[in-house]
Motif scaffolding. Structure first.
Motif, PDB file in Angstrom:
ATOM      1  N   ILE A 111       0.820  -1.216   0.000  1.00  0.00           N
ATOM      2  CA  ILE A 111       0.000   0.000   0.000  1.00  0.00           C
ATOM      3  C   ILE A 111       0.852   1.264   0.000  1.00  0.00           C
ATOM      4  CG2 ILE A 111      -1.964  -1.077   1.182  1.00  0.00           C
ATOM      5  CD1 ILE A 111      -0.967   0.283   3.769  1.00  0.00           C
ATOM      6  N   ALA A 112       0.209   2.343  -0.397  1.00  0.00           N
ATOM      7  CA  ALA A 112       0.757   3.684  -0.197  1.00  0.00           C
ATOM      8  C   ALA A 112      -0.386   4.485   0.428  1.00  0.00           C
ATOM      9  CB  ALA A 112       1.169   4.308  -1.523  1.00  0.00           C
ATOM     10  N   GLU A 148      -2.006   8.260   1.225  1.00  0.00           N
ATOM     11  CA  GLU A 148      -2.049   9.697   0.985  1.00  0.00           C
ATOM     12  C   GLU A 148      -2.871  10.315   2.107  1.00  0.00           C
ATOM     13  OE1 GLU A 148      -4.540  12.987   0.100  1.00  0.00           O
ATOM     14  OE2 GLU A 148      -5.313  11.047  -0.498  1.00  0.00           O
ATOM     15  N   GLY A 166      -3.432  15.146   0.873  1.00  0.00           N
ATOM     16  CA  GLY A 166      -2.719  15.562  -0.327  1.00  0.00           C
ATOM     17  C   GLY A 166      -1.253  15.201  -0.382  1.00  0.00           C
ATOM     18  N   GLU A 167      -0.735  14.602   0.672  1.00  0.00           N
ATOM     19  CA  GLU A 167       0.680  14.229   0.686  1.00  0.00           C
ATOM     20  C   GLU A 167       0.822  12.739   0.989  1.00  0.00           C
ATOM     21  OE1 GLU A 167       3.134  16.341   0.004  1.00  0.00           O
ATOM     22  OE2 GLU A 167       1.852  18.134  -0.054  1.00  0.00           O
ATOM     23  N   ILE A 168       1.860  12.117   0.427  1.00  0.00           N
ATOM     24  CA  ILE A 168       2.132  10.719   0.748  1.00  0.00           C
ATOM     25  C   ILE A 168       2.783  10.638   2.127  1.00  0.00           C
ATOM     26  CG2 ILE A 168       3.684   8.785   0.160  1.00  0.00           C
ATOM     27  CD1 ILE A 168       1.205   8.870  -1.593  1.00  0.00           C
ATOM     28  N   GLU A 213      -6.327   8.453   1.773  1.00  0.00           N
ATOM     29  CA  GLU A 213      -6.624   7.393   0.814  1.00  0.00           C
ATOM     30  C   GLU A 213      -5.562   6.318   0.960  1.00  0.00           C
ATOM     31  OE1 GLU A 213      -7.393   8.300  -3.277  1.00  0.00           O
ATOM     32  OE2 GLU A 213      -7.302   6.180  -3.827  1.00  0.00           O
ATOM     33  N   VAL A 242      -3.967   3.491  -0.944  1.00  0.00           N
ATOM     34  CA  VAL A 242      -3.846   2.956  -2.304  1.00  0.00           C
ATOM     35  C   VAL A 242      -3.291   1.546  -2.189  1.00  0.00           C
ATOM     36  CG1 VAL A 242      -2.677   3.202  -4.525  1.00  0.00           C
ATOM     37  CG2 VAL A 242      -3.400   5.242  -3.256  1.00  0.00           C
ATOM     38  N   SER A 243      -4.055   0.563  -2.657  1.00  0.00           N
ATOM     39  CA  SER A 243      -3.584  -0.827  -2.642  1.00  0.00           C
ATOM     40  C   SER A 243      -3.036  -1.185  -4.012  1.00  0.00           C
ATOM     41  CB  SER A 243      -4.744  -1.775  -2.344  1.00  0.00           C
ATOM     42  OG  SER A 243      -5.097  -1.699  -1.010  1.00  0.00           O
TER      43      SER A 243
END
Lengths: 211, 64
Positions: free
Chosen positions: B30-31, B33, B36-38, B56, B58-59
């Motif tokens: 995953i990542a 966010e 608005g930033e990782i 969010e 992200v998979s």
């Protein structure tokens, strides 16, 4: 006979317009992973006249790659980075290519990618995708990253799309189709995703950041 | 409330690691966010979620 550089550039300017072509020519793009996504991204970018491509893959061409990756039967057993450079030279002889037969990790990423304006994540392994995303966005905040997730199976092509996750992080794919569940990867659907990635690169180069 | 992938959750005060432990996400795929930033993986343990955060997850799935 291969056309002269001047004739080549003139043809690109005729198709893209001088202003856009100059932006493409000045750009350096890195493609990490040269499989179904990466080989197609590289060809699209080379055809567009991107000035320099940094091409990274540790692996060799296998017979099971040829159903979707831009290699030829006679290239089985060759390193993908080197085989792709040969193919690109035939397609777009004046794009500068910079091949690296190496696995990208924390120790070498910065050096490999430092000259790239935009980086495409084109691995097939989910953990490698997440690793590169983390690495680029944490340690190279000035780069744009275009990653991909979800292009396996025979689902509708219309499910493949581009999303902007942060200012410098774009994600292409349907987001869910895992090759392990889908059991297949077909050239057309992988190419759709690769085309989304390559197109996002061209738009960013032209200053069009929305999706 | 904290919004994660569009869903409002009553998890303000928890770290990202604590939130992930309650989910099915594979942390290696995953990542995240946040506003608005990782969020770098190295900061999951120390990033405390606060009210009105929007995240969010992200998979990544295999195939390429």
């Amino acid at each position: 006979m291969i056309p002269t550089r001047e004739a080549w550039m003139e043809a690109l300017r005729e198709r893209h317009g001088t202003e856009l072509q100059e932006k493409f020519t000045r750009a350096t793009v890195a493609v990490c992973g040269l499989g179904g996504l990466g080989s197609n991204i590289a060809i699209a970018l080379a055809r567009a006249g991107i000035g320099r491509l940094i091409l990274i893959d540790f692996d060799k061409v296998d017979i099971t790659n040829l159903h979707r990756q831009q290699y030829k039967a006679a290239q089985i057993g060759r390193y993908k980075a080197e085989a792709l450079v040969d193919n690109l030279r035939e397609i777009a002889p004046y794009t500068v290519t910079d091949p690296h037969v190496v696995k990208v990790d924390e120790t070498n990423a910065k050096e490999l990618l430092q000259e790239a304006d935009i980086i495409c994540e084109a691995f097939d392994n989910a953990e490698c995708k997440a690793m590169l995303t983390d690495l680029v966005l944490e340690t190279m905040p000035d780069k744009y990253l275009i990653a991909a997730s979800g292009m396996a199976g025979i689902g509708s092509g219309n499910e493949i799309r581009t999303r902007r996750i942060t200012k410098r992080f774009y994600l292409c794919g349907d987001g869910v189709s895992d090759v392990q569940d889908a059991g297949s990867l077909v050239a057309s659907r992988v190419m759709l995703c690769a085309a989304h990635q390559a197109h996002t690169v061209l738009r960013i180069i032209n200053g069009q950041y929305d999706v | 409330m904290v919004k994660i992938n569009g869903e409002l959750l009553d998890i303000a005060g928890k770290t990202i690691t604590e939130y992930l432990e309650e989910t099915q996400y594979n942390g290696k795929r995953i990542a995240i966010e946040r506003n608005g930033e990782i969020v770098p993986k190295s900061q999951y343990d120390t990033t405390v979620l606060i009210n009105d955060d929007v995240l969010e997850v992200v998979s990544f799935v295999g195939g390429g």
